[in-house]
Design an enzyme around this catalytic site. Structure first.
Site, mmCIF file in Angstrom:
data_model
loop_
_atom_site.group_PDB
_atom_site.id
_atom_site.type_symbol
_atom_site.label_atom_id
_atom_site.label_comp_id
_atom_site.label_asym_id
_atom_site.label_seq_id
_atom_site.Cartn_x
_atom_site.Cartn_y
_atom_site.Cartn_z
ATOM 1 C CD GLU A 71 -3.738 -6.511 7.550
ATOM 2 O OE1 GLU A 71 -2.977 -5.579 7.248
ATOM 3 O OE2 GLU A 71 -4.981 -6.437 7.422
ATOM 4 C CB SER A 103 -0.933 0.016 1.216
ATOM 5 O OG SER A 103 -1.841 -1.050 1.175
ATOM 6 C CD GLN A 156 -9.622 3.721 -0.517
ATOM 7 O OE1 GLN A 156 -9.076 3.651 -1.612
ATOM 8 N NE2 GLN A 156 -8.943 4.025 0.581
ATOM 9 C CB CYS A 162 -7.155 -0.984 3.055
ATOM 10 S SG CYS A 162 -6.117 0.495 3.017
ATOM 11 C CG PHE A 163 -7.366 -0.113 -3.179
ATOM 12 C CD1 PHE A 163 -7.170 1.246 -3.341
ATOM 13 C CD2 PHE A 163 -7.526 -0.889 -4.316
ATOM 14 C CE1 PHE A 163 -7.141 1.832 -4.594
ATOM 15 C CE2 PHE A 163 -7.496 -0.319 -5.584
ATOM 16 C CZ PHE A 163 -7.300 1.047 -5.728
ATOM 17 C CG HIS A 221 -4.346 -2.562 7.079
ATOM 18 N ND1 HIS A 221 -3.670 -3.248 6.092
ATOM 19 C CD2 HIS A 221 -4.571 -1.325 6.577
ATOM 20 C CE1 HIS A 221 -3.478 -2.456 5.048
ATOM 21 N NE2 HIS A 221 -4.015 -1.277 5.323
ATOM 22 N N GLY A 244 -2.592 3.615 -4.506
ATOM 23 C CA GLY A 244 -3.142 4.364 -5.629
ATOM 24 C C GLY A 244 -4.527 4.922 -5.381
ATOM 25 C CG ASN A 251 -0.731 2.552 4.257
ATOM 26 O OD1 ASN A 251 -0.707 3.742 3.942
ATOM 27 N ND2 ASN A 251 -0.048 1.629 3.610
ATOM 28 N N GLY A 283 -4.318 -1.928 -0.921
ATOM 29 C CA GLY A 283 -3.476 -1.632 -2.071
ATOM 30 C C GLY A 283 -3.243 -0.143 -2.227
ATOM 31 N N GLY A 314 -4.869 6.987 1.931
ATOM 32 C CA GLY A 314 -4.921 8.405 1.634
ATOM 33 C C GLY A 314 -6.204 8.825 0.951
ATOM 34 C CG PHE A 315 -7.519 8.077 -2.291
ATOM 35 C CD1 PHE A 315 -7.920 9.071 -3.165
ATOM 36 C CD2 PHE A 315 -6.200 7.635 -2.353
ATOM 37 C CE1 PHE A 315 -7.035 9.620 -4.086
ATOM 38 C CE2 PHE A 315 -5.308 8.171 -3.268
ATOM 39 C CZ PHE A 315 -5.720 9.170 -4.137
#
Length: 393
Positions: free
Chosen positions: A363, A58, A272, A268-269, A361, A242, A310, A240, A312-313
């Protein structure tokens, strides 16, 4: 990142400079490989777990600043890596340990950074840098050492400003596995789950496997038809790097997963992308959430969990009562978790299809273990869906 120049001595502290997009410069000493590297600069507040941070996909494309003042004292080992590579674009620390003191260590952190070609800087005021980023937000930056440190500040700044911004950047293809592979269930196999590797950490399939789940990890470009051929009991989307706004293929696959009523869990990703699949938008946070001490409210239970994050979006979904998913045909959805520092959406729960996700996260590698029960919840969702499925002819 440019091709790094490998130093002969790990204690060769030649000059280095960290240049921010807004023109601020921090001068220190080289740490890790020598050379030039560019990326989005972010800070992480974890006091431990730097090896897990460095190997978390990530962080691809990002220069990571450690707010903990002393880094490297426990070295690194061959067991705690969360992936097969070190993904950070660069590394900034205040005080780099000159000695390693841990019975599990196989080498020093700096030796590992040199071997992996990670350009870093030490001896800077990371407290001042973090406060600056909290005021101005995450931005592009560069670390310059070795021959690159001889560039003028104007030339360094120009290079930083020419680097790609994180908003609009797609990095999934950079970090995903090239070939599918399987993590077998621990003990008796109960279920099979297809996990999309969008930047997955090793601890995630390990947690699923401990619950009797065989995890078939597939590349990010896997199609829904390929998922169907694997006939899984559930689908998982990993963390992940981006901008989630670029992940149209994965969003399209996920909409088909939801329409087929295949149980889904995302982190996380993956959270989103569930938001996008349901018809919500995403947006870039000012400086993001990173570290192992982020408080999150579980709305249903009222429990506050300390989480590892972790990102940023974030997902732009209404907090409060359940609403109809804007995408249509997927029923109602509610925000299940809320970040207590800034009220950011930290989780989604679908009420009419078997799907949920969290922004953090569970995990917990490295990090608190407050949220590991979410893997139990996914196993329960798989069991409930399996028991309600019609018997085959």
């Amino acid at each position: 990142m440019d091709q790094p120049q490998i130093r002969q001595s790990q204690f060769d502290r030649s000059p280095a400079a960290l240049v921010l997009e807004d023109g601020r410069v921090f001068r220190g000493r080289a740490y890790g490989a020598l050379g030039r590297t560019l990326g989005e600069i972010v800070f992480t507040t974890g006091m431990t777990g730097y090896q897990e941070t460095l190997t978390d996909p990530s962080y691809a494309g990002q220069i990571v600043v450690q707010t903990a003042p002393h880094i490297g004292n426990t070295g690194v080992n061959d067991e705690d890596d969360e992936s097969a590579d070190y993904w950070v674009a660069g590394y900034a620390v205040s005080r780099a340990s000159r000695r390693v003191s841990n019975w599990r260590a196989t080498e020093s952190l700096e030796d590992r950074l040199i071997a992996r070609g990670i350009v870093g800087i030490s001896g800077i005021d990371t407290r001042a840098l973090t406060r600056h980023l909290r005021d101005r937000g995450a931005m592009r930056a560069g670390i310059f050492s070795g021959s690159a440190a001889g560039l003028g500040e104007a030339e360094m700044l120009a290079a930083v400003r020419e680097a790609p911004a994180m908003a609009g950047r797609s990095l999934t293809d950079t970090v995903t596995t090239r070939e599918a592979y399987t993590v077998p269930a621990v003990g008796e196999k109960r279920f099979t789950v297809v996990a999309f590797d969008l930047g997955i950490k090793a601890a995630t399939p390990a947690q699923l496997a401990e619950r009797g789940i065989e995890v078939r990890i597939v590349p990010a470009d896997t199609t829904f038809e390929e998922v169907q051929r694997l006939a899984p009991d559930g689908v998982f989307f990993s963390n992940g790097p981006g901008d989630p706004a670029t992940a149209d293929h994965q969003v399209d696959v996920l909409r088909q997963v939801l329409a087929a009523r295949i149980p889904f869990f995302g982190i996380c990703f993956g959270n989103q992308l569930l938001g996008r699949a349901l018809g919500f938008g995403t947006y870039k946070l000012v400086f993001g959430h990173r570290g192992a001490n982020q408080p999150v409210l579980d709305v249903a239970s009222g429990r506050v969990e300390i989480t590892c994050q972790n990102h940023g979006f974030a997902v732009d979904a209404p907090i409060g009562e359940a609403v109809e998913a804007p995408a249509g045909g997927l029923g109602r959805v509610e925000v299940s978790h809320i970040g207590l520092n800034d009220q950011v959406v930290e989780g989604l729960r679908c009420l009419d299809v078997p799907a949920f996700s969290v922004q953090f996260h569970p995990e917990s590698a490295a990090g608190p273990h407050d949220s590991r029960s979410l893997f139990d919840r996914f196993a329960q969702l798989l069991a409930a869906s399996s028991s309600s499925a019609p018997a085959s002819a």
